[in-house]
Design an enzyme around this catalytic site. Structure first.
Site, short mmCIF file in Angstrom:
data_model
loop_
_atom_site.label_atom_id
_atom_site.label_comp_id
_atom_site.label_asym_id
_atom_site.label_seq_id
_atom_site.Cartn_x
_atom_site.Cartn_y
_atom_site.Cartn_z
N HIS A 90 -40.77 -0.09 -13.10
CA HIS A 90 -41.51 1.09 -13.55
C HIS A 90 -41.48 1.24 -15.07
O HIS A 90 -42.40 1.79 -15.66
CB HIS A 90 -40.93 2.35 -12.91
CG HIS A 90 -40.88 2.31 -11.42
ND1 HIS A 90 -42.02 2.23 -10.65
CD2 HIS A 90 -39.83 2.31 -10.55
CE1 HIS A 90 -41.69 2.21 -9.36
NE2 HIS A 90 -40.37 2.26 -9.28
N HIS A 115 -35.37 5.03 -21.83
CA HIS A 115 -36.47 4.20 -21.34
C HIS A 115 -37.76 4.61 -22.04
O HIS A 115 -37.81 5.63 -22.73
CB HIS A 115 -36.61 4.35 -19.82
CG HIS A 115 -36.86 5.75 -19.38
ND1 HIS A 115 -35.84 6.63 -19.04
CD2 HIS A 115 -38.02 6.46 -19.24
CE1 HIS A 115 -36.37 7.79 -18.70
NE2 HIS A 115 -37.68 7.72 -18.82
N HIS A 117 -42.26 4.90 -22.05
CA HIS A 117 -43.52 5.06 -21.33
C HIS A 117 -44.65 4.67 -22.29
O HIS A 117 -44.60 4.99 -23.47
CB HIS A 117 -43.71 6.51 -20.87
CG HIS A 117 -42.65 6.96 -19.90
ND1 HIS A 117 -42.76 6.83 -18.55
CD2 HIS A 117 -41.44 7.56 -20.13
CE1 HIS A 117 -41.69 7.32 -17.96
NE2 HIS A 117 -40.86 7.77 -18.90
N HIS A 142 -37.61 8.32 -23.90
CA HIS A 142 -36.76 9.33 -23.28
C HIS A 142 -35.31 8.89 -23.34
O HIS A 142 -35.00 7.75 -22.96
CB HIS A 142 -37.17 9.56 -21.82
CG HIS A 142 -38.50 10.23 -21.66
ND1 HIS A 142 -39.21 10.24 -20.48
CD2 HIS A 142 -39.27 10.91 -22.56
CE1 HIS A 142 -40.34 10.90 -20.64
NE2 HIS A 142 -40.39 11.30 -21.90
N THR A 224 -39.72 12.93 -14.67
CA THR A 224 -41.16 12.63 -14.63
C THR A 224 -41.49 11.53 -13.63
O THR A 224 -42.65 11.11 -13.55
CB THR A 224 -41.66 12.22 -16.02
OG1 THR A 224 -40.98 11.03 -16.44
CG2 THR A 224 -41.42 13.33 -17.04
N THR A 225 -40.50 11.08 -12.88
CA THR A 225 -40.72 10.10 -11.81
C THR A 225 -40.00 10.59 -10.55
O THR A 225 -39.08 11.41 -10.63
CB THR A 225 -40.15 8.73 -12.22
OG1 THR A 225 -38.75 8.86 -12.49
CG2 THR A 225 -40.86 8.18 -13.44
#
Length: 393
Positions: A90, A115, A117, A142, A224-225
């Site tokens: 992801h 991580h 995005h 993040h 957010t996941t």
């Protein structure tokens, strides 16, 4: 009971006692059968009222004077132990050592991981999860922490309302390369496929953050996941961090969400969630929009350069005016000198001899005439004297 009835009865018992598959085993994606619109069906919290990310409308934020700058603790003390970098299908995740933490919040939070995005279209095509006034950035970092003051580990903390604290850093594209992000991006080639891991040299995590840690937005939200637990205290920095176009393209094109053994390779792109409704929540700001005017570092730099150029321009104008005044003064002085050399009687009337009145000239003439008449009389008398002596008896 015949054999058919017994078979049906046993099947009902089997279905009743067979546990449903755990939500953790469901493979979710950003698009597809278990994409974002379907998350709430399998993960109920994803349909909650305090979901993240959100769109920060700056005019609707509330200034909170109690919000102090966040304080990264131990971010620069990376030591000699390497970090672990891995592709979870992801995103790319960097595990952080437990001695790193975060201050400036009601509790102490211990670092867990960070991580990224990103999108798929390069600069100006979106990729960040949070947006400000409807505008997205090119990517977002993040940094995740858990409340180690109240909970023993991150697994328990993430299910609690005040269990997590996440720093959100918006990333934009510029001309210069950001050396700090190369500590991550230079090793993506080694974890191209899902579930691959690699050890990388430790580095200063704080170098990834913006310089200004005092201007940020704060609100209560969620992961957010999936499973989208509503347990996050969000800190979204107002200042953006800049990377180069080459760094962004490397982030967008190197990783796969598929495993190495999968027959089809699927690029890991557009791994950001759409913004969620704010609903009843209030977004707080650590700075006043009136005092700060919400200027970015680039805008502040532009203003400073503009002021400096204005000062230089003003100095040039003043110097020109002074030189012009001196020129005309010098020209006037030279004109006066020339006039004095050609008509000195007009310039210096005090040196010009005064004219004698005509009356004096007339008197002199009269005196001269009288003297001449007197002389002529005396000469006549002298001539007559001998004559008179001769005629005397």
């Amino acid at each position: 009971m015949d054999s058919l009835g017994l078979f049906i009865f046993l099947m009902l018992l089997y279905l009743q006692w067979t546990p449903a598959p755990a939500t953790e085993e469901i493979t979710w994606t950003y698009t597809g059968l278990v994409g974002q619109p379907e998350w709430s069906k399998y993960f109920p919290d994803c349909g909650g009222t305090s979901q993240s990310p959100v769109d920060v409308i700056t005019t609707q934020t509330k200034y909170d004077t109690s919000l102090i700058p966040v304080t990264p603790l131990g971010y620069s003390q990376h030591g000699n132990k390497p970090f672990t970098l891995y592709n979870n299908g992801h995103t790319v995740v960097i595990e952080m050592p437990e001695w790193m933490g975060l201050g400036g919040l009601p509790w102490f939070f211990t670092a867990v991981q960070m991580h990224l995005h990103w999108g798929s279209g390069g600069p100006s095509h979106g990729g960040s999860e949070h947006t400000i006034n409807g505008l997205s950035a090119d990517a977002e970092l993040h940094v995740v922490h858990y409340n180690s003051e109240l909970y023993p580990n991150v697994s328990i903390a993430m299910t609690q309302k005040d269990g997590l604290a996440v720093l959100g850093i918006l990333i934009v594209t510029g001309e210069e390369t950001n050396p700090a992000f190369n500590n991550i991006l230079n090793y993506l080639q080694r974890i191209r496929h899902a579930d691959q891991k690699v050890s990388i040299p430790a580095f200063d995590v704080q170098s990834l953050l913006p310089k200004d840690l005092g201007r940020y937005y704060r609100y209560n939200g969620s992961l957010t996941t999936p499973p989208c637990y509503q347990s996050v205290i969000w800190t979204l920095f107002h200042e953006r961090v800049q990377i180069s176009m080459a760094q962004l393209l490397k982030m967008e094109t190197i990783l796969y969400s598929s495993k190495a053994e999968d027959p089809e390779r699927i690029l890991l792109q557009d791994n950001y969630r759409a913004t969620q409704p704010l609903k009843h929540r209030v977004i707080f700001a650590s700075f006043s929009a009136e005092s700060g005017k919400e200027l970015s570092s680039g805008e502040v730099t532009a203003i400073v350069i503009g002021v400096m150029c204005g000062c230089v321009g003003l100095a040039v104008i003043v110097r020109f005016i002074v030189k012009t005044i001196r020129f005309f003064k010098l020209l006037h002085h030279e004109t006066v000198v020339v006039n004095s050399s050609t008509s000195s009687w007009d310039v210096l009337p005090s040196n010009r001899p005064a004219t004698m009145p005509r009356i004096r000239e007339t008197e002199k003439a009269k005196v001269k005439k009288q003297d001449m008449a007197l002389n002529s009389t005396c000469e006549a008398e002298k001539k007559e004297e001998p004559l008179s002596l001769q005629t005397e008896p």
